[in-house]
Design a protein around this motif. Structure first.
Motif, PDB file in Angstrom:
ATOM      1  N   ARG A 132     -14.454   3.173  -1.853  1.00  0.00           N
ATOM      2  CA  ARG A 132     -13.070   3.623  -1.656  1.00  0.00           C
ATOM      3  C   ARG A 132     -12.136   2.554  -2.189  1.00  0.00           C
ATOM      4  NH1 ARG A 132      -9.328   2.913   2.845  1.00  0.00           N
ATOM      5  NH2 ARG A 132      -7.912   4.676   2.904  1.00  0.00           N
ATOM      6  N   GLU A 133     -11.142   3.005  -2.979  1.00  0.00           N
ATOM      7  CA  GLU A 133     -10.143   2.068  -3.496  1.00  0.00           C
ATOM      8  C   GLU A 133      -8.829   2.801  -3.707  1.00  0.00           C
ATOM      9  OE1 GLU A 133     -10.477   1.758  -8.207  1.00  0.00           O
ATOM     10  OE2 GLU A 133     -12.420   1.413  -7.254  1.00  0.00           O
ATOM     11  N   LEU A 134      -7.747   2.052  -3.666  1.00  0.00           N
ATOM     12  CA  LEU A 134      -6.438   2.632  -3.938  1.00  0.00           C
ATOM     13  C   LEU A 134      -6.389   3.038  -5.405  1.00  0.00           C
ATOM     14  CD1 LEU A 134      -3.554   3.282  -3.004  1.00  0.00           C
ATOM     15  CD2 LEU A 134      -2.928   0.952  -3.692  1.00  0.00           C
ATOM     16  N   LEU A 135      -6.061   4.294  -5.675  1.00  0.00           N
ATOM     17  CA  LEU A 135      -5.967   4.775  -7.047  1.00  0.00           C
ATOM     18  C   LEU A 135      -4.508   4.945  -7.463  1.00  0.00           C
ATOM     19  CD1 LEU A 135      -7.469   5.748  -9.590  1.00  0.00           C
ATOM     20  CD2 LEU A 135      -7.393   8.053  -8.626  1.00  0.00           C
ATOM     21  N   PHE A 136      -3.751   5.669  -6.647  1.00  0.00           N
ATOM     22  CA  PHE A 136      -2.355   5.938  -6.967  1.00  0.00           C
ATOM     23  C   PHE A 136      -1.476   5.494  -5.803  1.00  0.00           C
ATOM     24  CE2 PHE A 136      -4.501   9.636  -9.201  1.00  0.00           C
ATOM     25  CZ  PHE A 136      -4.439   9.063 -10.468  1.00  0.00           C
ATOM     26  N   PRO A 137      -0.797   4.361  -5.918  1.00  0.00           N
ATOM     27  CA  PRO A 137       0.108   3.954  -4.841  1.00  0.00           C
ATOM     28  C   PRO A 137       1.309   4.915  -4.743  1.00  0.00           C
ATOM     29  CG  PRO A 137       0.196   2.383  -6.673  1.00  0.00           C
ATOM     30  CD  PRO A 137      -0.848   3.407  -7.009  1.00  0.00           C
ATOM     31  N   ALA A 138       1.872   5.013  -3.565  1.00  0.00           N
ATOM     32  CA  ALA A 138       2.978   5.946  -3.309  1.00  0.00           C
ATOM     33  C   ALA A 138       4.127   5.759  -4.297  1.00  0.00           C
ATOM     34  CB  ALA A 138       3.470   5.790  -1.876  1.00  0.00           C
ATOM     35  N   ARG A 139       4.354   4.549  -4.758  1.00  0.00           N
ATOM     36  CA  ARG A 139       5.479   4.271  -5.665  1.00  0.00           C
ATOM     37  C   ARG A 139       5.391   5.030  -6.989  1.00  0.00           C
ATOM     38  NH1 ARG A 139       3.641   1.249  -9.604  1.00  0.00           N
ATOM     39  NH2 ARG A 139       1.904  -0.174  -9.261  1.00  0.00           N
ATOM     40  N   LEU A 140       4.197   5.520  -7.346  1.00  0.00           N
ATOM     41  CA  LEU A 140       4.036   6.271  -8.596  1.00  0.00           C
ATOM     42  C   LEU A 140       4.570   7.690  -8.513  1.00  0.00           C
ATOM     43  CD1 LEU A 140       0.417   5.233  -9.693  1.00  0.00           C
ATOM     44  CD2 LEU A 140       2.608   4.358 -10.562  1.00  0.00           C
ATOM     45  N   PHE A 141       4.711   8.196  -7.299  1.00  0.00           N
ATOM     46  CA  PHE A 141       5.118   9.589  -7.115  1.00  0.00           C
ATOM     47  C   PHE A 141       6.642   9.695  -6.985  1.00  0.00           C
ATOM     48  CE2 PHE A 141       0.803   9.246  -5.348  1.00  0.00           C
ATOM     49  CZ  PHE A 141       0.165  10.172  -6.151  1.00  0.00           C
ATOM     50  N   PRO A 142       7.258  10.670  -7.659  1.00  0.00           N
ATOM     51  CA  PRO A 142       8.713  10.804  -7.594  1.00  0.00           C
ATOM     52  C   PRO A 142       9.206  11.416  -6.280  1.00  0.00           C
ATOM     53  CG  PRO A 142       7.799  12.513  -8.977  1.00  0.00           C
ATOM     54  CD  PRO A 142       6.660  11.623  -8.580  1.00  0.00           C
ATOM     55  N   ASP A 143       8.284  11.945  -5.465  1.00  0.00           N
ATOM     56  CA  ASP A 143       8.670  12.522  -4.175  1.00  0.00           C
ATOM     57  C   ASP A 143       8.081  11.657  -3.057  1.00  0.00           C
ATOM     58  OD1 ASP A 143       6.000  13.121  -4.517  1.00  0.00           O
ATOM     59  OD2 ASP A 143       6.224  15.285  -4.335  1.00  0.00           O
ATOM     60  N   ALA A 144       8.085  12.147  -1.870  1.00  0.00           N
ATOM     61  CA  ALA A 144       7.613  11.380  -0.719  1.00  0.00           C
ATOM     62  C   ALA A 144       6.103  11.515  -0.520  1.00  0.00           C
ATOM     63  CB  ALA A 144       8.357  11.834   0.539  1.00  0.00           C
ATOM     64  N   HIS A 145       5.355  11.397  -1.564  1.00  0.00           N
ATOM     65  CA  HIS A 145       3.894  11.557  -1.518  1.00  0.00           C
ATOM     66  C   HIS A 145       3.246  10.257  -1.039  1.00  0.00           C
ATOM     67  CE1 HIS A 145      -0.166  12.568  -2.786  1.00  0.00           C
ATOM     68  NE2 HIS A 145       0.251  13.783  -3.094  1.00  0.00           N
ATOM     69  N   GLU A 146       2.219  10.405  -0.200  1.00  0.00           N
ATOM     70  CA  GLU A 146       1.465   9.242   0.256  1.00  0.00           C
ATOM     71  C   GLU A 146       0.606   8.683  -0.874  1.00  0.00           C
ATOM     72  OE1 GLU A 146      -0.479   9.236   4.311  1.00  0.00           O
ATOM     73  OE2 GLU A 146      -0.230  11.398   3.983  1.00  0.00           O
ATOM     74  N   SER A 147       0.197   7.428  -0.722  1.00  0.00           N
ATOM     75  CA  SER A 147      -0.771   6.845  -1.648  1.00  0.00           C
ATOM     76  C   SER A 147      -2.055   7.659  -1.611  1.00  0.00           C
ATOM     77  CB  SER A 147      -1.088   5.407  -1.235  1.00  0.00           C
ATOM     78  OG  SER A 147       0.053   4.600  -1.338  1.00  0.00           O
ATOM     79  N   GLU A 148      -2.757   7.684  -2.731  1.00  0.00           N
ATOM     80  CA  GLU A 148      -4.033   8.389  -2.828  1.00  0.00           C
ATOM     81  C   GLU A 148      -5.136   7.371  -3.094  1.00  0.00           C
ATOM     82  OE1 GLU A 148      -4.985  11.734  -2.703  1.00  0.00           O
ATOM     83  OE2 GLU A 148      -2.966  12.416  -2.192  1.00  0.00           O
ATOM     84  N   HIS A 149      -6.195   7.464  -2.284  1.00  0.00           N
ATOM     85  CA  HIS A 149      -7.356   6.597  -2.442  1.00  0.00           C
ATOM     86  C   HIS A 149      -8.467   7.361  -3.143  1.00  0.00           C
ATOM     87  CE1 HIS A 149      -5.155   4.469   0.694  1.00  0.00           C
ATOM     88  NE2 HIS A 149      -5.766   3.400   0.221  1.00  0.00           N
ATOM     89  N   LEU A 150      -9.110   6.691  -4.101  1.00  0.00           N
ATOM     90  CA  LEU A 150     -10.245   7.266  -4.804  1.00  0.00           C
ATOM     91  C   LEU A 150     -11.497   7.049  -3.966  1.00  0.00           C
ATOM     92  CD1 LEU A 150     -11.581   8.435  -7.398  1.00  0.00           C
ATOM     93  CD2 LEU A 150     -11.847   6.057  -8.156  1.00  0.00           C
ATOM     94  N   TYR A 151     -12.242   8.120  -3.756  1.00  0.00           N
ATOM     95  CA  TYR A 151     -13.552   8.063  -3.119  1.00  0.00           C
ATOM     96  C   TYR A 151     -14.566   8.368  -4.213  1.00  0.00           C
ATOM     97  CZ  TYR A 151     -11.612   8.111   1.617  1.00  0.00           C
ATOM     98  OH  TYR A 151     -10.958   7.793   2.779  1.00  0.00           O
TER      99      TYR A 151
END
Length: 178
Positions: A132-151
């Motif tokens: 498991r690792e951080l793939l897309f931090p929340a700052r990449l999303f233009p809306d209020a999307h949470e960070s996404e972790h790669l499994y």
């Protein structure tokens, strides 16, 4: 349980919408997905043939042995019966039989404990490690999307490792939804 058809697109869109957890794509995208990625996706149907759950996936072009699960959802009245896990197992078995699956990937937001448990359980059943690792931090999303972790799960054992008595439960669960 089996491959989706374009007729399943509307049901998949409704199931995603009613999940209140998934990012809901356009209805067009679900119809298109059921056409173009049917071989790497799965639907579970009720007794009347209506889709009650789905998992959409694709093979990563740069990692041909890796299936990415894009979305997985189960109708609210069908949850808690092991259907999501049974769909993942079914899809993995189908792709393994075609020689195209060694690893499975998905992304999960930090707060989605249900998905975390689902994919951890899948890794355990298939005798595979889970990274498991951080793939897309929340700052990449233009809306209020949470960070996404790669499994990343794999390599997958063949056949899946099931605890004593679990094979019967998985079979019963699969039968009740087909």
């Amino acid at each position: 349980m089996g491959e989706p058809t374009v007729e399943d697109g509307a049901s998949a869109w409704r199931i995603a919408r009613d999940s209140r957890v998934l990012d809901v794509n356009s209805s067009y995208s679900y119809v298109l997905w059921c056409r173009d990625f049917a071989a790497t996706s799965v639907v579970a149907r009720d007794e009347g043939g209506e889709a009650v759950a789905f998992a959409t996936g694709y093979i990563r072009p740069e990692l041909p042995g890796t299936l990415v699960i894009w979305q997985i959802a189960v109708n609210p009245d069908r949850r808690g019966r092991g259907l999501a896990g049974a769909m993942l197992d079914h899809l993995a078995a189908r792709l393994r039989s075609r020689g195209v699956l060694e690893h499975l990937e998905t992304t999960i937001s930090a707060g989605n404990e249900v998905s975390h448990r689902l994919f951890l359980s899948f890794a355990e059943r298939h005798g595979a490690s889970l990274e498991r690792e951080l793939l897309f931090p929340a700052r990449l999303f233009p809306d209020a999307h949470e960070s996404e972790h790669l499994y990343r799960i794999g390599p997958l054992a063949q056949p899946p490792i099931l605890p004593l008595g679990a094979q019967h439960s998985a079979t019963r669960s699969t039968r009740s939804t087909s």
